[in-house]
Write a protein that holds these residues in place. Sequence first.
Motif, mmCIF file in Angstrom:
data_model
loop_
_atom_site.group_PDB
_atom_site.id
_atom_site.type_symbol
_atom_site.label_atom_id
_atom_site.label_comp_id
_atom_site.label_asym_id
_atom_site.label_seq_id
_atom_site.Cartn_x
_atom_site.Cartn_y
_atom_site.Cartn_z
ATOM 1 N N ARG A 56 0.816 -1.210 0.000
ATOM 2 C CA ARG A 56 0.000 0.000 0.000
ATOM 3 C C ARG A 56 0.857 1.270 0.000
ATOM 4 O O ARG A 56 0.555 2.216 -0.717
ATOM 5 N N SER A 124 -14.825 10.826 4.901
ATOM 6 C CA SER A 124 -15.257 9.994 6.016
ATOM 7 C C SER A 124 -14.743 8.600 5.762
ATOM 8 O O SER A 124 -14.252 8.296 4.678
ATOM 9 N N LEU A 125 -14.898 7.747 6.736
ATOM 10 C CA LEU A 125 -14.436 6.375 6.545
ATOM 11 C C LEU A 125 -15.448 5.577 5.741
ATOM 12 O O LEU A 125 -15.136 4.544 5.164
ATOM 13 N N ILE A 196 -15.481 21.342 13.069
ATOM 14 C CA ILE A 196 -14.864 21.932 14.263
ATOM 15 C C ILE A 196 -13.472 22.427 13.899
ATOM 16 O O ILE A 196 -12.830 21.889 13.000
ATOM 17 N N PHE A 379 -3.206 15.024 9.577
ATOM 18 C CA PHE A 379 -3.012 14.842 11.013
ATOM 19 C C PHE A 379 -1.771 13.950 11.179
ATOM 20 O O PHE A 379 -0.712 14.386 10.788
ATOM 21 N N GLU A 381 -1.949 10.606 10.030
ATOM 22 C CA GLU A 381 -2.298 9.419 9.251
ATOM 23 C C GLU A 381 -1.226 9.066 8.215
ATOM 24 O O GLU A 381 -1.046 7.908 7.856
ATOM 25 N N MET A 385 0.673 5.582 6.181
ATOM 26 C CA MET A 385 0.592 5.318 4.723
ATOM 27 C C MET A 385 1.984 5.380 4.097
ATOM 28 O O MET A 385 2.338 4.557 3.275
ATOM 29 N N VAL A 406 -7.803 11.968 0.286
ATOM 30 C CA VAL A 406 -8.531 10.937 1.052
ATOM 31 C C VAL A 406 -9.333 10.070 0.077
ATOM 32 O O VAL A 406 -9.409 8.850 0.217
ATOM 33 N N LEU A 409 -7.208 7.378 -1.262
ATOM 34 C CA LEU A 409 -6.966 6.353 -0.238
ATOM 35 C C LEU A 409 -8.174 5.444 -0.117
ATOM 36 O O LEU A 409 -8.056 4.247 0.130
ATOM 37 N N GLN A 413 -8.420 1.147 -1.761
ATOM 38 C CA GLN A 413 -8.474 0.082 -0.764
ATOM 39 C C GLN A 413 -9.033 -1.192 -1.379
ATOM 40 O O GLN A 413 -9.974 -1.134 -2.188
ATOM 41 N N HIS A 425 -7.790 0.063 12.734
ATOM 42 C CA HIS A 425 -7.404 1.470 12.598
ATOM 43 C C HIS A 425 -8.450 2.370 13.262
ATOM 44 O O HIS A 425 -9.580 2.461 12.795
ATOM 45 N N ASP A 429 -13.543 10.891 16.623
ATOM 46 C CA ASP A 429 -13.500 12.122 17.422
ATOM 47 C C ASP A 429 -14.594 12.038 18.470
ATOM 48 O O ASP A 429 -15.757 11.802 18.133
ATOM 49 N N TRP A 455 -5.578 14.593 19.192
ATOM 50 C CA TRP A 455 -5.942 15.973 18.840
ATOM 51 C C TRP A 455 -6.888 16.503 19.897
ATOM 52 O O TRP A 455 -7.898 15.848 20.197
ATOM 53 N N ASP A 486 -13.007 18.192 21.911
ATOM 54 C CA ASP A 486 -12.971 17.091 20.946
ATOM 55 C C ASP A 486 -11.646 16.364 21.152
ATOM 56 O O ASP A 486 -10.580 16.966 21.031
ATOM 57 N N TYR A 490 -6.571 9.056 16.255
ATOM 58 C CA TYR A 490 -6.322 8.559 14.897
ATOM 59 C C TYR A 490 -5.063 7.703 14.900
ATOM 60 O O TYR A 490 -3.979 8.195 15.226
ATOM 61 N N TYR A 527 -18.583 11.061 11.138
ATOM 62 C CA TYR A 527 -17.860 10.742 9.902
ATOM 63 C C TYR A 527 -17.208 9.376 10.084
ATOM 64 O O TYR A 527 -16.810 8.709 9.144
HETATM 65 C C1 LIG Z 1 -12.746 14.959 12.028
HETATM 66 C C2 LIG Z 1 -11.499 15.305 12.110
HETATM 67 C C3 LIG Z 1 -10.435 14.688 11.392
HETATM 68 C C4 LIG Z 1 -10.606 13.546 10.784
HETATM 69 C C5 LIG Z 1 -9.566 12.861 9.973
HETATM 70 C C6 LIG Z 1 -8.366 12.501 10.796
HETATM 71 C C7 LIG Z 1 -10.268 11.665 9.338
HETATM 72 C C8 LIG Z 1 -11.376 12.157 8.393
HETATM 73 C C9 LIG Z 1 -11.522 11.084 7.319
HETATM 74 C C10 LIG Z 1 -10.588 9.994 7.790
HETATM 75 C C11 LIG Z 1 -10.146 8.964 6.822
HETATM 76 C C12 LIG Z 1 -10.864 8.696 5.698
HETATM 77 C C13 LIG Z 1 -10.540 7.622 4.859
HETATM 78 C C14 LIG Z 1 -9.392 6.918 5.030
HETATM 79 C C15 LIG Z 1 -9.028 5.858 4.040
HETATM 80 C C16 LIG Z 1 -8.468 4.621 4.695
HETATM 81 O O1 LIG Z 1 -7.875 3.822 3.711
HETATM 82 C C17 LIG Z 1 -7.420 4.925 5.729
HETATM 83 C C18 LIG Z 1 -7.906 5.944 6.735
HETATM 84 C C19 LIG Z 1 -8.425 7.243 6.105
HETATM 85 C C20 LIG Z 1 -7.281 8.036 5.485
HETATM 86 C C21 LIG Z 1 -9.093 8.025 7.266
HETATM 87 C C22 LIG Z 1 -8.053 8.653 8.167
HETATM 88 C C23 LIG Z 1 -8.614 9.677 9.155
HETATM 89 C C24 LIG Z 1 -9.428 10.730 8.438
HETATM 90 C C25 LIG Z 1 -8.565 11.520 7.470
HETATM 91 C C26 LIG Z 1 -11.158 16.405 13.070
HETATM 92 C C27 LIG Z 1 -10.351 17.451 12.487
HETATM 93 C C28 LIG Z 1 -12.353 16.959 13.709
#
Ligand SMILES: C=C(/C=C/[C@@H](C)[C@H]1CC[C@H]2C3=CC=C4C[C@@H](O)CC[C@]4(C)[C@H]3CC[C@]12C)C(C)C
Length: 571
Positions: A56, A124-125, A196, A379, A381, A385, A406, A409, A413, A425, A429, A455, A486, A490, A527
């Motif tokens: 990956r 979002s995930l 936020i 952040f 993450e 990767m 994102v 990513l 997958q 994983h 929040d 965070w 919050d 992560y 999310y």
């Molecule tokens: C809500 C906040 C921050 C959130 C981020 C850290 C997450 C928001 C979306 C998340 C992700 C989405 C999809 C993914 C694909 C996967 O293959 C791996 C994980 C990820 C990259 C995942 C990682 C965390 C996020 C980026 C705060 C600021 C309130």
Amino acid sequence: MKFVPFDVEKTTTSSAAAAVAAAGAVVSLAVIAKKRKQIGHYLKNDLALYVLTYHRSAVVTVFGLPMSLLWNCAMNTRSKYIHLFHSAPHLHDERVAKIQKQVRDRPDKNAPLCTARPGWMSVSLSYRTYKKKWNAIEMPLYDILDVDTESMIVRVEPCVSIGQLTHELNPKGYTLPVVPEMDDLTVGGLINGTGIESSSHKYGLFHEIVTELELLLGDGTIVIATATNEHKDLFHAIPWSYGTLALLLSAKLKLIPCKNYVKLTYTPHHTKDGYVEHMRQLSGEYNYKDIEAAHAKSFSSTETPMFVEGLSYSLETAVVMAGEFIDAKDVPRFAANRLSLWWKPWFYKHVEKILRSNKEKVEYIPLTDYYHRHTQSLFWEMELMIPIGNNPIFRWLLGWLMPPKVSFLKISQTEMTRQLTERTHVAQDFLVPTRKMSEFLELCDDEYDKIYPLWLCLHDHSPMPGSLLKDPAVPNTVNGHEMYIDIGVYGLPRCVHEKREDEFDMKKSMRHVLKELVKMDGFQMLYADVFNTREEFEEMFDHTTYRALRKKYKADGGAFKEVYDKMSVIM
Ligand SMILES: C=C(/C=C/[C@@H](C)[C@H]1CC[C@H]2C3=CC=C4C[C@@H](O)CC[C@]4(C)[C@H]3CC[C@]12C)C(C)C
Ligand SMILES: NC(=O)C1=CN([C@@H]2O[C@H](COP(=O)(O)OP(=O)(O)OC[C@H]3O[C@@H](n4cnc5c(N)ncnc54)[C@H](OP(=O)(O)O)[C@@H]3O)[C@@H](O)[C@H]2O)C=CC1
């Protein structure tokens, strides 16, 4: 076979490794050549699947980064083209009429409504798989309709992104009071979900900056809802409703003036009590009148800093950051730190260094760089990767391509990595009252086996009659507000890092944490994956008025599903 989704064990900071990664294609080829026998089986079946699953990091580096760049360039060109030749805020009503027709003439009235924005595009995930089965409504609403600097209001369509807004507003000396990190977030997603940022201790969550909503109900009626008009109940219920009450057609948002730099003070702490108390003091919660002043837009005259954020690196250590707007002319010579330059270290690593130095530090950061301080590293993450992503050689060679989108990513997958991400994983929040912050930090430390950094971002939680959010349980006597924090978790638990995945049970840990969260009057950001049962979900979010409003505004009876039906991963 056991494996971790990202090559965490290969984390190395050596320059040689960075150079190899820069030529990631060569790495992939070498690995493939070496393991020819093992992958022979896959070669016959599906080489792509093998590479996507087991390599990956290489895929993200070699394909993800350039593809994200190309995608961004294409999208920028497209929006410039639309802006030049088709930007037609005055055509908003025509576009709305077409959407209204789609809703009214939908062939299957029993299939629920949702937007047609592809699930892989959502920050979002979730892949939002329901969109394939439901009535997905095309909503090509990408325009900033009006920037009114007299009334300090910007009117936007829901697909307008945070990136679009900051590009438009910041150079003119204006900003949104709350600018959630990540350019791809949309106004529609942030209002129907939540947003936020480090100014939320003053201005609340993203919905608090909304003054008017144009909404399309399930029966095709259009209503305008404000905090004071006849649809005020609907206005308050839209945030956190995740598109289950109406479709959003446009929104008016508050603006505030801004300056082009942020003066940021970093304070290292080596006790939990120390950083918890420092954040609570900075939040202004001990003087709620200050927050009322902020809501009245007189932000410059308040005593609370404009931005407050914390990054904790263990249960007992954290750096608390407090920022203020400052004019470029007031920045001392050579004192600016342009965090977003491609070769700069990842922000959380930079902050960790300040923690280790144990000295308070002041920096002057350009406003856009401040807003994007966590962008390069997504952040933290990116460390999972692209483990060598913070290596100086990698940054000099490829830092300008970071981060991958994102969306990439998500679409890259495989089913196997997706399942593994879901099992190991953590990306969650949790919003908890600051009076419970210390307790909740201990719970996370224990239950998620030392995932750090965390965070820490404050927000003012005020009553929202009719929404799923419960009113503050111990309201501040002055005006019913309560300060929340919050806590963003992560990453991978330590046992997963150390290849003891069997010791971590995501569902069990999540359900335990969520149970405790409810007891502490907290709630979860949606999310993320929702592991609750329906009953547990309803303990966290108050459905009483929400259901009455669904009836009143023709959302039930098949037009829209309930939030739990859209968000749950355990159904
Ligand atoms: C809500 C906040 C921050 C959130 C981020 C850290 C997450 C928001 C979306 C998340 C992700 C989405 C999809 C993914 C694909 C996967 O293959 C791996 C994980 C990820 C990259 C995942 C990682 C965390 C996020 C980026 C705060 C600021 C309130
Ligand atoms: N700093 C921050 O605050 C961050 C916030 N986030 C989270 O990211 C999410 C936003 O991401 P984004 O990709 O913009 O949005 P999403 O596509 O994820 O949409 C979020 C929700 O809003 C609904 N929605 C979106 N547009 C409309 C509309 N016009 N009318 C009705 N419902 C709508 C979606 O419904 P449907 O499924 O029907 O499209 C979905 O339920 C939020 O949940 C937010 O909490 C993530 C990272 C950082």
